[in-house]
Design an enzyme around this catalytic site. Structure first.
Site, PDB file in Angstrom:
ATOM      1  CG  ASP A 201      -1.875   0.899   1.334  1.00 23.47           C
ATOM      2  OD1 ASP A 201      -2.598   0.933   0.487  1.00 23.47           O
ATOM      3  OD2 ASP A 201      -1.931   1.972   2.267  1.00 23.47           O
ATOM      4  CD  GLU A 242      -2.123   2.450  -3.553  1.00 21.02           C
ATOM      5  OE1 GLU A 242      -3.191   3.106  -3.773  1.00 21.02           O
ATOM      6  OE2 GLU A 242      -1.559   2.447  -2.415  1.00 21.02           O
TER       7      GLU A 242
HETATM    8  C1  NOJ Z   1      -4.300   3.059  -0.752  1.00 24.63           C
HETATM    9  C2  NOJ Z   1      -5.522   2.148  -0.478  1.00 24.63           C
HETATM   10  O1  NOJ Z   1      -5.876   1.590  -1.777  1.00 24.63           O
HETATM   11  C3  NOJ Z   1      -6.758   3.058  -0.055  1.00 24.63           C
HETATM   12  O2  NOJ Z   1      -8.123   1.970   0.080  1.00 24.63           O
HETATM   13  C4  NOJ Z   1      -6.463   3.525   1.470  1.00 24.63           C
HETATM   14  O3  NOJ Z   1      -7.550   4.216   1.790  1.00 24.63           O
HETATM   15  C5  NOJ Z   1      -4.985   4.228   1.387  1.00 24.63           C
HETATM   16  N1  NOJ Z   1      -3.918   3.400   0.579  1.00 24.63           N
HETATM   17  C6  NOJ Z   1      -4.514   4.455   2.745  1.00 24.63           C
HETATM   18  O4  NOJ Z   1      -4.320   3.176   3.233  1.00 24.63           O
END
Ligand code: NOJ
Length: 551
Positions: A201, A242
């Site tokens: 993440d 991500e």
């Molecule tokens: C990216 C995640 O995909 C999202 O859902 C989340 O709110 C944020 N990171 C914070 O962890």
């Protein structure tokens, strides 16, 4: 290149335990339910499941606020249930990846509680503090309208703490070696429990220097450290990051020698693909593909259409973003954070089966590994009555029975979609399974075919001139085999001419219909593309299994 790199040609399916299948009737999905649904996933052709965060959490951000990394949230079951699940998945040849949320913890995490209570505690330096509110505290807010700042004063600590996301998600100080050791320990723990990798993440924020000083740098070397640790502990485990970054930064994440991340989501292509789908102009997507062409041979893109967040269009120009809004999310209530769309794929495409097939066929044909969002194989819709991103996170629609067959409880914790054209009474697994023409059966057939076209995952792509602005043709070549995929992004039939080099290119065998093509005297193929049509061809014939040259 070693052929064992499983992620080069996986079929990844993303889901949240909470909304998949409830086995104990408490209204929330759980690991036991998920284990029971593995036969469905195997039948669909999925080879890897990516689980959204399932660890203990106050769940103020759908689990992206973890308060204990080593516990399964009791609402989903126990660690035992989790291990049973990874085992059952393995039995079916399905790998398990999980979200690794280590940019921040929940403010309820004992580390943060201790840190704010005791300035002398070793946990104080697990987080990022400042005596005064930094001047750029209102810059870099991720959730405009919901989040007001990135620095919040903590009464107990007597200092401001940094949080890239919500104020209940304090950022971990990844410059502290102890924090890095904790991250490794968490990864090591789940590797022992059978996972094949992590969807990391917020990667750009994990590796960025943090603190009140105005200048920050990206510490790319950390990526290699993570990789080395993973591969030492479990030789084929990977990181799928991500990282919604500009193409010029891609190679920094992958590493010039392929020594950093194995996979990244291709957010750049994603946003431009939607622009092309919205406008019927293949140009933006074609250019985005060229711009993100560079990647080491052992690295891979994760290609996706929708995920659990809003469709982030923040990297498009204002007029481009507006074009996507106009076509796919005309009401303001369908948009989010001023940059994105919170809807599911099917309603964005007006539920038009031709457009849905086109979009999915395109995703399967893009250079990389496809990542499917649960329910999109049915054409599930959204519930715009729910706030923010929650509208696209409703329970899986298994059957037309009460509560979509998701739970026996009278009232599921997350409401099932029970009204409108996407209601579970109309869109569900049970009905679609019986219907050979359903989107579900179409998706299963496409996945089967995609698996038989490893050229996409392994090969180099080339764009083939079609002479038509709305028709995109991509050619893949690997081990002497050539595959051509052609997509008509417009709602009008189109006639295009393509040329594939060499003798092999004279015969194009259609993998989906009997509509094969033989080149004319000048080596040109004349292809008739239906409105929103998609054609997959193998050049030269189907003898590729016999012909493949050894590595
Ligand atoms: C990216 C995640 O995909 C999202 O859902 C989340 O709110 C944020 N990171 C914070 O962890």
């Amino acid at each position: 290149m070693i052929k064992d790199l499983w992620y080069k040609n996986a079929i990844i399916y993303s889901l949240n335990v909470e909304t998949f299948l409830d086995s104990n009737g408490d209204g929330t999905g759980d690991f036991e339910g998920l284990s029971r649904s593995l036969d469905y996933l195997q039948g669909l052709g999925v080879t890897c499941v990516w689980l959204a965060p399932f660890q203990k959490s106050p769940r103020r951000d759908d689990g992206y606020d973890i308060s204990d990394y080593y516990q399964v949230d009791p609402i989903f079951g126990t660690l035992g249930d989790f291990v049973d699940f990874t085992h059952e998945a393995q039995q079916r040849g399905i790998r398990v990846m999980m979200d690794m949320v280590v940019n921040h913890t929940s403010d309820q995490h004992p580390w943060f509680q201790e840190a704010r209570r005791d300035p002398a505690s070793k946990y104080r330096d697990y987080y990022v503090w400042s005596d005064t509110k930094p001047r750029d505290a209102e810059d870099g807010i991720i959730f405009p309208g919901v989040q007001e700042t990135t620095w919040t004063y903590d009464e107990q600590a007597g200092q401001f703490y940094f949080h890239r996301f919500h104020d209940f998600q304090p950022d971990l100080n990844t410059q502290n070696p102890r924090v890095l050791a904790e991250i490794r320990k968490i990864m090591g723990f789940y590797l022992e429990l059978g996972v094949s990798g992590f969807r990391m993440d917020a990667m750009p924020f994990v590796i960025e220097t943090k603190g009140p000083q105005p200048r920050h740098t990206q510490r790319y070397a950390l990526l290699r450290d993570f990789r080395e640790f993973l591969q030492w502990r479990s030789r084929d485990a990977i990181i799928l990051a991500e990282a919604n970054v500009e193409p010029k930064h891609n190679m920094r994440y992958f590493g010039d020698d392929g020594d950093r991340l194995q996979m990244m989501f291709n957010f750049w292509v994603n946003q431009h693909a939607f622009l092309s789908l919205a406008t019927g102009d293949a140009g933006p997507l074609a250019q985005a593909l060229d711009q993100s062409r560079d990647r080491p041979p052992n690295a891979q893109w994760g290609q996706f259409l929708r995920n659990h967040d809003e469709l982030d269009l923040g990297r498009l120009r204002d007029s481009e973003r507006q074009a996507v809004f106009d076509a796919m999310a005309p009401d303001e209530c369908m948009q989010l954070y001023g940059r994105g769309i919170r809807r599911r794929l099917a309603p964005m495409l007006q539920g038009d089966p031709r457009r849905l097939e086109l979009a999915y066929s395109l995703m399967f044909a893009l250079p990389g590994t496809p990542v499917i969002r649960y329910g999109d194989e049915l054409g599930m819709g959204d519930n715009l009555d729910l706030p923010g991103r929650e509208c696209a996170r409703t329970p899986m629609q298994w059957s037309p029975e009460a509560n979509a067959g998701f739970t026996r409880a009278a009232k599921p914790v997350v409401p099932v979609l029970d009204h409108g054209p996407y209601s579970f009474s109309k869109i569900n697994v049970a009905d679609q399974r019986r219907d050979p023409g359903s989107l579900l059966n179409w998706t299963a057939r496409m996945i089967r075919m995609r698996k038989e076209v490893p050229e996409i995952g392994w090969g180099e792509f080339q764009r083939v001139e079609t002479g038509h602005p709305g028709v995109l043709a991509l050619q893949y070549e690997w081990r002497g085999n050539i595959v051509l995929v052609v997509h008509n992004l417009t709602g009008t039939a189109a006639e295009v001419q393509v040329r594939i080099k060499g003798e092999q290119g004279r015969h194009l065998i259609n993998l989906l219909t009997q509509d094969h093509s033989h080149a004319n005297g000048r080596g040109h193929h004349r292809l008739i593309m239906e409105p929103y049509g998609y054609h997959w061809y193998r050049a030269g014939g189907l003898g590729h299994l016999l012909d493949r040259t050894p590595a």
